[in-house]
Design an enzyme around this catalytic site. Structure first.
Site, short mmCIF file in Angstrom:
data_model
loop_
_atom_site.label_atom_id
_atom_site.label_comp_id
_atom_site.label_asym_id
_atom_site.label_seq_id
_atom_site.Cartn_x
_atom_site.Cartn_y
_atom_site.Cartn_z
N HIS A 1 4.81 -32.13 8.73
CA HIS A 1 4.53 -30.67 8.42
C HIS A 1 3.41 -30.62 7.33
O HIS A 1 2.42 -29.77 7.29
CB HIS A 1 5.41 -29.88 8.39
CG HIS A 1 6.58 -29.75 9.62
ND1 HIS A 1 6.07 -29.25 10.59
CD2 HIS A 1 7.96 -30.38 9.49
CE1 HIS A 1 7.40 -29.52 11.54
NE2 HIS A 1 8.09 -30.06 10.87
N THR B 1 2.38 -1.90 8.92
CA THR B 1 3.02 -2.89 10.02
C THR B 1 2.96 -4.52 9.50
O THR B 1 3.30 -5.06 10.10
CB THR B 1 1.71 -3.09 11.10
OG1 THR B 1 0.61 -3.64 10.45
CG2 THR B 1 1.36 -1.95 11.74
N ASP C 1 0.91 -1.17 0.03
CA ASP C 1 0.06 -0.06 0.00
C ASP C 1 0.88 1.26 -0.01
O ASP C 1 2.15 1.27 0.03
CB ASP C 1 -0.94 -0.04 1.28
CG ASP C 1 -0.33 0.26 2.45
OD1 ASP C 1 0.87 0.17 2.69
OD2 ASP C 1 -1.28 0.31 3.58
N CYS D 1 2.99 -3.39 4.12
CA CYS D 1 2.09 -2.18 4.51
C CYS D 1 2.63 -1.47 5.74
O CYS D 1 3.89 -1.85 6.03
CB CYS D 1 0.65 -2.51 4.77
SG CYS D 1 0.34 -3.64 6.23
N HIS E 1 8.07 -25.07 8.46
CA HIS E 1 7.09 -25.76 8.87
C HIS E 1 5.73 -25.51 8.37
O HIS E 1 4.79 -26.42 8.50
CB HIS E 1 7.17 -25.58 10.30
CG HIS E 1 8.28 -26.36 11.20
ND1 HIS E 1 8.44 -26.27 12.72
CD2 HIS E 1 9.52 -26.92 10.43
CE1 HIS E 1 9.36 -27.13 12.84
NE2 HIS E 1 10.01 -27.34 11.51
C1 RB5 Z 1 -1.98 2.73 6.40
O1 RB5 Z 1 -1.91 3.99 7.20
C2 RB5 Z 1 -1.71 1.65 7.48
O2 RB5 Z 1 -2.87 1.55 8.23
C3 RB5 Z 1 -1.49 0.20 6.93
O3 RB5 Z 1 -0.28 0.73 6.21
C4 RB5 Z 1 -1.29 -0.87 7.62
O4 RB5 Z 1 -0.37 -0.71 8.42
C5 RB5 Z 1 -2.45 -1.84 7.94
O5 RB5 Z 1 -2.39 -2.86 8.47
#
Ligand code: RB5
Length: 156
Positions: free
Chosen positions: A134, A68, A8, A66, A99
Protein backbone atom coordinates in the site's frame (compact mmCIF):
# COMPACT_ATOMS: atom_id res chain seq x y z
CA UNK A 1 -2.26 12.56 18.68
CA UNK A 2 -2.91 16.15 17.69
CA UNK A 3 -6.07 16.33 15.61
CA UNK A 4 -7.06 19.36 13.50
CA UNK A 5 -10.77 20.06 13.11
CA UNK A 6 -12.42 22.49 10.74
CA UNK A 7 -15.88 23.13 9.35
CA UNK A 8 -18.02 25.58 7.46
CA UNK A 9 -21.22 27.13 8.86
CA UNK A 10 -23.30 24.09 7.87
CA UNK A 11 -21.24 21.86 10.14
CA UNK A 12 -20.09 24.18 12.95
CA UNK A 13 -22.22 22.58 15.68
CA UNK A 14 -21.41 19.09 14.36
CA UNK A 15 -17.68 19.88 14.44
CA UNK A 16 -18.05 21.22 18.00
CA UNK A 17 -19.49 17.87 19.14
CA UNK A 18 -16.68 16.01 17.41
CA UNK A 19 -14.13 18.28 19.07
CA UNK A 20 -15.41 17.24 22.49
CA UNK A 21 -15.53 13.62 21.37
CA UNK A 22 -11.94 13.65 20.07
CA UNK A 23 -10.81 15.06 23.42
CA UNK A 24 -12.74 12.33 25.25
CA UNK A 25 -10.65 9.80 23.29
CA UNK A 26 -7.51 11.31 24.83
CA UNK A 27 -6.30 13.30 21.83
CA UNK A 28 -5.47 16.98 21.59
CA UNK A 29 -8.11 18.59 19.38
CA UNK A 30 -7.19 21.86 17.66
CA UNK A 31 -10.12 23.96 16.43
CA UNK A 32 -9.59 25.75 13.11
CA UNK A 33 -13.12 27.16 13.01
CA UNK A 34 -15.62 28.27 12.03
CA UNK A 35 -17.01 29.14 15.47
CA UNK A 36 -20.48 28.07 16.58
CA UNK A 37 -23.12 30.47 15.29
CA UNK A 38 -21.02 31.62 12.34
CA UNK A 39 -23.03 32.89 9.41
CA UNK A 40 -22.44 31.67 5.85
CA UNK A 41 -18.80 30.80 5.36
CA UNK A 42 -17.00 29.34 2.38
CA UNK A 43 -16.01 25.72 2.92
CA UNK A 44 -12.73 25.97 0.93
CA UNK A 45 -11.43 28.45 3.50
CA UNK A 46 -11.84 26.23 6.56
CA UNK A 47 -10.77 23.16 4.59
CA UNK A 48 -7.53 24.79 3.47
CA UNK A 49 -6.64 26.10 6.95
CA UNK A 50 -7.25 22.70 8.50
CA UNK A 51 -5.42 20.84 5.73
CA UNK A 52 -2.38 23.11 6.07
CA UNK A 53 -2.21 22.30 9.79
CA UNK A 54 -1.90 18.62 8.83
CA UNK A 55 0.39 19.12 5.83
CA UNK A 56 2.80 21.22 7.91
CA UNK A 57 3.02 18.54 10.58
CA UNK A 58 1.46 20.75 13.24
CA UNK A 59 -1.29 18.13 13.54
CA UNK A 60 -1.08 14.38 12.94
CA UNK A 61 -4.50 13.90 11.35
CA UNK A 62 -7.42 16.15 10.44
CA UNK A 63 -11.21 16.13 10.36
CA UNK A 64 -13.12 18.47 8.07
CA UNK A 65 -16.87 18.90 7.97
CA UNK A 66 -19.39 20.63 5.74
CA UNK A 67 -22.93 19.84 4.65
CA UNK A 68 -22.00 16.77 2.63
CA UNK A 69 -18.28 16.39 3.34
CA UNK A 70 -17.65 16.63 -0.39
CA UNK A 71 -16.68 20.30 -0.66
CA UNK A 72 -14.17 20.23 2.20
CA UNK A 73 -12.73 16.96 0.86
CA UNK A 74 -12.18 18.44 -2.61
CA UNK A 75 -10.57 21.58 -1.21
CA UNK A 76 -8.38 19.76 1.34
CA UNK A 77 -7.03 17.46 -1.36
CA UNK A 78 -5.62 20.46 -3.23
CA UNK A 79 -3.09 20.96 -0.43
CA UNK A 80 0.11 19.08 -1.17
CA UNK A 81 0.55 16.03 1.01
CA UNK A 82 -3.11 15.75 1.93
CA UNK A 83 -5.06 12.56 1.35
CA UNK A 84 -8.60 13.32 2.47
CA UNK A 85 -11.42 10.75 2.27
CA UNK A 86 -15.17 11.32 2.64
CA UNK A 87 -16.60 8.39 4.59
CA UNK A 88 -20.12 7.38 5.51
CA UNK A 89 -19.35 3.83 6.67
CA UNK A 90 -16.84 2.37 9.10
CA UNK A 91 -15.28 -0.06 6.64
CA UNK A 92 -14.28 2.81 4.36
CA UNK A 93 -13.03 4.84 7.32
CA UNK A 94 -10.78 1.94 8.35
CA UNK A 95 -9.57 1.23 4.80
CA UNK A 96 -8.88 4.90 4.12
CA UNK A 97 -6.26 4.68 6.89
CA UNK A 98 -5.13 1.08 6.43
CA UNK A 99 -4.71 1.07 2.63
CA UNK A 100 -4.66 4.73 1.53
CA UNK A 101 -2.87 6.32 4.50
CA UNK A 102 -5.52 9.05 4.44
CA UNK A 103 -4.47 11.85 6.77
CA UNK A 104 -7.83 13.62 6.77
CA UNK A 105 -11.42 12.47 7.12
CA UNK A 106 -14.27 14.50 5.62
CA UNK A 107 -17.74 14.21 7.13
CA UNK A 108 -21.14 15.54 6.10
CA UNK A 109 -23.19 17.10 8.87
CA UNK A 110 -26.33 16.98 6.72
CA UNK A 111 -25.72 13.34 5.83
CA UNK A 112 -24.61 11.65 9.05
CA UNK A 113 -26.09 11.31 12.50
CA UNK A 114 -23.66 12.44 15.16
CA UNK A 115 -23.33 8.96 16.70
CA UNK A 116 -22.32 7.42 13.36
CA UNK A 117 -19.92 10.31 12.85
CA UNK A 118 -18.29 9.54 16.21
CA UNK A 119 -17.85 5.89 15.21
CA UNK A 120 -16.29 6.96 11.91
CA UNK A 121 -13.93 9.28 13.77
CA UNK A 122 -12.86 6.68 16.34
CA UNK A 123 -12.33 4.09 13.58
CA UNK A 124 -10.31 6.53 11.50
CA UNK A 125 -8.15 7.68 14.41
CA UNK A 126 -7.43 4.20 15.73
CA UNK A 127 -6.61 2.40 12.47
CA UNK A 128 -2.92 2.33 11.48
CA UNK A 129 -1.56 2.43 7.93
CA UNK A 130 -0.58 -1.06 6.83
CA UNK A 131 2.37 0.00 4.67
CA UNK A 132 3.95 -2.64 2.42
CA UNK A 133 2.35 -2.79 -1.03
CA UNK A 134 0.00 0.00 0.00
CA UNK A 135 2.96 2.30 0.63
CA UNK A 136 4.03 1.79 -2.99
CA UNK A 137 0.58 2.87 -4.20
CA UNK A 138 0.41 5.85 -1.88
CA UNK A 139 3.84 6.80 -3.18
CA UNK A 140 2.35 6.75 -6.67
CA UNK A 141 -0.29 9.26 -5.55
CA UNK A 142 2.47 11.51 -4.22
CA UNK A 143 4.26 11.15 -7.53
CA UNK A 144 1.19 12.40 -9.42
CA UNK A 145 1.29 15.45 -7.15
CA UNK A 146 5.00 15.98 -7.86
CA UNK A 147 4.56 15.64 -11.63
CA UNK A 148 1.54 17.94 -11.57
CA UNK A 149 3.42 20.75 -9.85
CA UNK A 150 6.45 20.22 -12.08
CA UNK A 151 4.19 20.60 -15.11
CA UNK A 152 5.04 17.11 -16.35
CA UNK A 153 2.04 15.72 -18.15
CA UNK A 154 3.25 12.34 -19.25
CA UNK A 155 0.11 10.22 -18.90
CA UNK A 156 0.13 6.76 -17.37
C1 RB5 B 1 -23.27 24.88 2.30
O1 RB5 B 1 -24.59 25.18 2.04
C2 RB5 B 1 -22.87 23.59 1.58
O2 RB5 B 1 -22.80 23.82 0.21
C3 RB5 B 1 -21.54 23.09 2.10
O3 RB5 B 1 -21.61 22.88 3.47
C4 RB5 B 1 -21.04 21.77 1.55
O4 RB5 B 1 -22.00 20.76 1.64
C5 RB5 B 1 -20.37 21.79 0.25
O5 RB5 B 1 -19.86 20.79 -0.25
Amino acid sequence: MRIALGADHAAAAFKQELLTYVRSLGHTAVDYGVPLGATASDYPVSAEITARAVASGDCDLGLVCCGTGQGVMLAANKVRGIRCAVCTDCYSAAMARQHNDANMLALGARVLGIELAKLLVSTFLSTPFEGGRHAVRVGMITDIERRESAGEVTGA
